[in-house]
Design a protein around this motif. Structure first.
Motif, PDB file in Angstrom:
ATOM      1  N   LEU A 145      -9.941 -29.616  -3.912  1.00  0.00           N
ATOM      2  CA  LEU A 145      -8.498 -29.463  -3.728  1.00  0.00           C
ATOM      3  C   LEU A 145      -7.707 -30.499  -4.522  1.00  0.00           C
ATOM      4  CD1 LEU A 145      -6.835 -27.415  -2.202  1.00  0.00           C
ATOM      5  CD2 LEU A 145      -6.707 -28.984  -0.268  1.00  0.00           C
ATOM      6  N   ASP A 146      -8.357 -31.602  -4.864  1.00  0.00           N
ATOM      7  CA  ASP A 146      -7.665 -32.613  -5.663  1.00  0.00           C
ATOM      8  C   ASP A 146      -7.351 -32.083  -7.066  1.00  0.00           C
ATOM      9  OD1 ASP A 146     -10.399 -32.481  -6.061  1.00  0.00           O
ATOM     10  OD2 ASP A 146     -10.533 -34.527  -6.857  1.00  0.00           O
ATOM     11  N   THR A 147      -8.234 -31.212  -7.559  1.00  0.00           N
ATOM     12  CA  THR A 147      -7.999 -30.555  -8.854  1.00  0.00           C
ATOM     13  C   THR A 147      -7.218 -29.264  -8.666  1.00  0.00           C
ATOM     14  OG1 THR A 147     -10.051 -31.470  -9.745  1.00  0.00           O
ATOM     15  CG2 THR A 147      -9.110 -29.540 -10.870  1.00  0.00           C
ATOM     16  N   GLY A 148      -7.630 -28.478  -7.666  1.00  0.00           N
ATOM     17  CA  GLY A 148      -6.952 -27.225  -7.384  1.00  0.00           C
ATOM     18  C   GLY A 148      -7.299 -26.130  -8.380  1.00  0.00           C
ATOM     19  N   TYR A 149      -6.584 -25.036  -8.279  1.00  0.00           N
ATOM     20  CA  TYR A 149      -6.822 -23.909  -9.175  1.00  0.00           C
ATOM     21  C   TYR A 149      -5.926 -24.014 -10.405  1.00  0.00           C
ATOM     22  CZ  TYR A 149      -7.276 -19.305 -11.165  1.00  0.00           C
ATOM     23  OH  TYR A 149      -7.520 -18.287 -12.046  1.00  0.00           O
ATOM     24  N   ARG A 180     -18.670 -29.358 -16.615  1.00  0.00           N
ATOM     25  CA  ARG A 180     -18.392 -29.543 -18.046  1.00  0.00           C
ATOM     26  C   ARG A 180     -17.024 -29.011 -18.432  1.00  0.00           C
ATOM     27  NH1 ARG A 180     -19.021 -26.370 -22.709  1.00  0.00           N
ATOM     28  NH2 ARG A 180     -20.022 -24.700 -21.536  1.00  0.00           N
ATOM     29  N   MET A 181     -16.677 -27.821 -17.927  1.00  0.00           N
ATOM     30  CA  MET A 181     -15.449 -27.162 -18.367  1.00  0.00           C
ATOM     31  C   MET A 181     -14.187 -27.801 -17.803  1.00  0.00           C
ATOM     32  SD  MET A 181     -16.607 -25.026 -20.453  1.00  0.00           S
ATOM     33  CE  MET A 181     -15.067 -24.202 -20.848  1.00  0.00           C
ATOM     34  N   PRO A 186      -5.964 -29.172 -18.291  1.00  0.00           N
ATOM     35  CA  PRO A 186      -4.966 -30.226 -18.522  1.00  0.00           C
ATOM     36  C   PRO A 186      -5.265 -31.558 -17.852  1.00  0.00           C
ATOM     37  CG  PRO A 186      -3.877 -28.132 -18.149  1.00  0.00           C
ATOM     38  CD  PRO A 186      -5.341 -27.881 -17.932  1.00  0.00           C
ATOM     39  N   HIS A 187      -5.943 -31.533 -16.685  1.00  0.00           N
ATOM     40  CA  HIS A 187      -6.227 -32.780 -15.990  1.00  0.00           C
ATOM     41  C   HIS A 187      -7.429 -33.513 -16.583  1.00  0.00           C
ATOM     42  CE1 HIS A 187      -8.279 -29.384 -13.902  1.00  0.00           C
ATOM     43  NE2 HIS A 187      -9.326 -30.182 -14.029  1.00  0.00           N
ATOM     44  N   GLY A 188      -8.142 -32.865 -17.550  1.00  0.00           N
ATOM     45  CA  GLY A 188      -9.373 -33.459 -18.075  1.00  0.00           C
ATOM     46  C   GLY A 188      -9.203 -34.304 -19.320  1.00  0.00           C
ATOM     47  N   GLY A 189      -8.355 -33.866 -20.245  1.00  0.00           N
ATOM     48  CA  GLY A 189      -8.082 -34.663 -21.441  1.00  0.00           C
ATOM     49  C   GLY A 189      -8.992 -34.412 -22.629  1.00  0.00           C
ATOM     50  N   TRP A 228      -9.718 -20.798 -26.988  1.00  0.00           N
ATOM     51  CA  TRP A 228     -11.147 -20.796 -27.322  1.00  0.00           C
ATOM     52  C   TRP A 228     -11.886 -21.884 -26.555  1.00  0.00           C
ATOM     53  CZ3 TRP A 228     -10.996 -20.661 -33.448  1.00  0.00           C
ATOM     54  CH2 TRP A 228     -10.225 -19.569 -33.864  1.00  0.00           C
ATOM     55  N   PHE A 229     -11.352 -23.089 -26.621  1.00  0.00           N
ATOM     56  CA  PHE A 229     -12.017 -24.222 -25.974  1.00  0.00           C
ATOM     57  C   PHE A 229     -11.884 -24.173 -24.454  1.00  0.00           C
ATOM     58  CE2 PHE A 229     -10.927 -26.321 -30.163  1.00  0.00           C
ATOM     59  CZ  PHE A 229     -12.229 -26.256 -30.650  1.00  0.00           C
ATOM     60  N   LEU A 230     -10.745 -23.711 -23.980  1.00  0.00           N
ATOM     61  CA  LEU A 230     -10.513 -23.684 -22.530  1.00  0.00           C
ATOM     62  C   LEU A 230     -11.509 -22.776 -21.829  1.00  0.00           C
ATOM     63  CD1 LEU A 230      -8.456 -24.662 -20.299  1.00  0.00           C
ATOM     64  CD2 LEU A 230      -7.371 -22.427 -20.572  1.00  0.00           C
ATOM     65  N   LEU A 231     -11.842 -21.637 -22.456  1.00  0.00           N
ATOM     66  CA  LEU A 231     -12.660 -20.618 -21.796  1.00  0.00           C
ATOM     67  C   LEU A 231     -13.994 -20.369 -22.495  1.00  0.00           C
ATOM     68  CD1 LEU A 231      -9.810 -17.997 -21.127  1.00  0.00           C
ATOM     69  CD2 LEU A 231     -10.622 -19.824 -19.615  1.00  0.00           C
ATOM     70  N   ASP A 232     -14.401 -21.272 -23.380  1.00  0.00           N
ATOM     71  CA  ASP A 232     -15.645 -21.063 -24.126  1.00  0.00           C
ATOM     72  C   ASP A 232     -15.679 -19.669 -24.769  1.00  0.00           C
ATOM     73  OD1 ASP A 232     -16.855 -23.484 -24.057  1.00  0.00           O
ATOM     74  OD2 ASP A 232     -18.418 -22.972 -22.618  1.00  0.00           O
ATOM     75  N   PHE A 233     -14.538 -19.273 -25.364  1.00  0.00           N
ATOM     76  CA  PHE A 233     -14.412 -18.031 -26.141  1.00  0.00           C
ATOM     77  C   PHE A 233     -14.529 -16.764 -25.288  1.00  0.00           C
ATOM     78  CE2 PHE A 233     -16.398 -21.384 -28.641  1.00  0.00           C
ATOM     79  CZ  PHE A 233     -15.493 -21.529 -29.667  1.00  0.00           C
ATOM     80  N   LYS A 234     -14.363 -16.889 -24.009  1.00  0.00           N
ATOM     81  CA  LYS A 234     -14.566 -15.729 -23.122  1.00  0.00           C
ATOM     82  C   LYS A 234     -13.601 -14.594 -23.438  1.00  0.00           C
ATOM     83  CE  LYS A 234     -13.956 -13.279 -19.164  1.00  0.00           C
ATOM     84  NZ  LYS A 234     -12.786 -12.499 -18.737  1.00  0.00           N
ATOM     85  N   ARG A 235     -12.350 -14.902 -23.753  1.00  0.00           N
ATOM     86  CA  ARG A 235     -11.381 -13.838 -24.041  1.00  0.00           C
ATOM     87  C   ARG A 235     -11.430 -13.361 -25.495  1.00  0.00           C
ATOM     88  NH1 ARG A 235      -5.680 -15.095 -20.882  1.00  0.00           N
ATOM     89  NH2 ARG A 235      -6.556 -15.489 -18.812  1.00  0.00           N
ATOM     90  N   GLU A 236     -12.253 -13.998 -26.283  1.00  0.00           N
ATOM     91  CA  GLU A 236     -12.331 -13.612 -27.695  1.00  0.00           C
ATOM     92  C   GLU A 236     -13.408 -12.570 -27.934  1.00  0.00           C
ATOM     93  OE1 GLU A 236      -9.746 -15.118 -28.906  1.00  0.00           O
ATOM     94  OE2 GLU A 236      -9.747 -16.317 -27.069  1.00  0.00           O
TER      95      GLU A 236
END
Length: 320
Positions: A145-149, A180-181, A186-189, A228-236
């Protein structure tokens, strides 16, 4: 309206009301009540004996001798009723602050919004399987919950649920994947590092393309690679290709490069470099181009080109 206690207790009855196949999840009945009443909640049952404080699971405040004496003196007819009463007295209520519940409510709204539109055209995602997706996502968010959705998490979970078709196993795999992901959100940097590395690689390996990017509005920030990086190319890519790419990324850490995701992104750009140069593309053009190319890439060729680029960079490093 009667006064509502500041803390809201979550009970075994809530957990049993809609089980998540063994997942350590927030009670779904709580989620339903949060939807109905956004501020005031109260549940009035006690937890199971698993939440009792004694090692034996029955903290009734009696020694062993007193337990034996009580068993001898107790009448058979009253034993069942008396046992329930003692259990009620001994049970501890787990409470959550209103702030925690409000935060969870906000996340539920985000989850519901994304689940409804997650790969709606894909055959697997019937209402029943979308509910599984939601259950897993709610369970994960409750534990983090500290990260959330954050938008995009459903995209990472969906391929796992499709291939595993099991809530518990998919939850476990998704939790490991997010270790890893999470850094890409945004909270990861980590995203800034990806962009900087892409800038350096293009500048070294393809100076002509780099110069074009600089001259046409300078999109060497590589923001068009964000998804690409956010979703490991899932939407591509289509689902079968997503599995190939993901497994290659996971394996490459041990046999090629732990930064293989960068070389896949670089390969996608290099595959279309001639088109980009010929059309003198600016930032808007390249975003539009890659959006139109989504799920149309020759993925085996992309992966082969990525491997060649890894070898090229390794050779450059060794020759320095």
């Amino acid at each position: 309206m009667e006064d509502i206690p500041a803390g809201t207790c979550v009970t075994s009855e809530d957990i049993k009301s809609r089980p998540l196949t063994g997942l350590a999840a927030p009670p779904v009945s709580l989620a339903q009540r949060l939807k109905i009443a956004s501020e005031d909640f109260v549940l009035d049952h006690h937890l199971d004996t698993a939440c009792n404080t004694s090692p034996e699971g029955t903290d009734l405040g009696l020694s062993e001798e007193e337990h034996e004496m009580e068993n001898v003196l107790a009448e058979p007819e009253s034993a069942e009723v008396g046992g329930d009463a003692k259990l009620d007295e001994s049970s501890e209520e787990q409470t959550y602050s209103q702030e925690t519940l409000d935060m969870y409510l906000i996340n539920l709204h985000r989850i519901d919004k994304d689940v409804r539109r997650c790969d709606r055209a894909y055959w697997y995602f019937t209402p029943e399987n979308l509910e599984k997706l939601r259950n897993i996502m709610c369970s994960y968010v409750w534990q983090h919950l500290d990260t959330g959705y954050v938008q995009g998490m459903c995209d990472l979970l969906a391929p796992l649920l499709v291939i595993l078709d099991d809530e518990v196993v998919a939850f476990s795999c998704f939790t490991e994947l997010m270790k890893r992901m999470n850094h890409n959100f945004p909270h990861g940097g980590a995203m800034d590092s990806h962009f900087a590395n892409m800038r350096s690689l293009i500048q070294i390996l393809d100076s002509e393309l780099f110069e074009l990017m600089q001259q046409n509005g300078d999109y060497t920030h590589f923001y068009f690679c964000y998804r690409w990086f956010l979703l490991d190319f899932k939407r591509e890519m289509v689902y079968d290709d997503v599995y190939s790419v993901w497994e290659t990324i996971w394996a490459a850490k041990y046999i090629s490069s732990e930064h293989f995701v960068l070389f896949i992104a670089l390969a996608l750009v290099e595959m279309y470099r001639d088109i980009i140069l010929e059309n003198n593309m600016d930032f808007t053009d390249i975003i539009k181009f890659f959006n139109e190319m989504a799920e149309r890439h020759n993925v085996p060729q992309v992966l082969m080109m990525a491997r060649d680029l890894v070898n090229k960079v390794q050779t450059l490093i060794e020759n320095k």
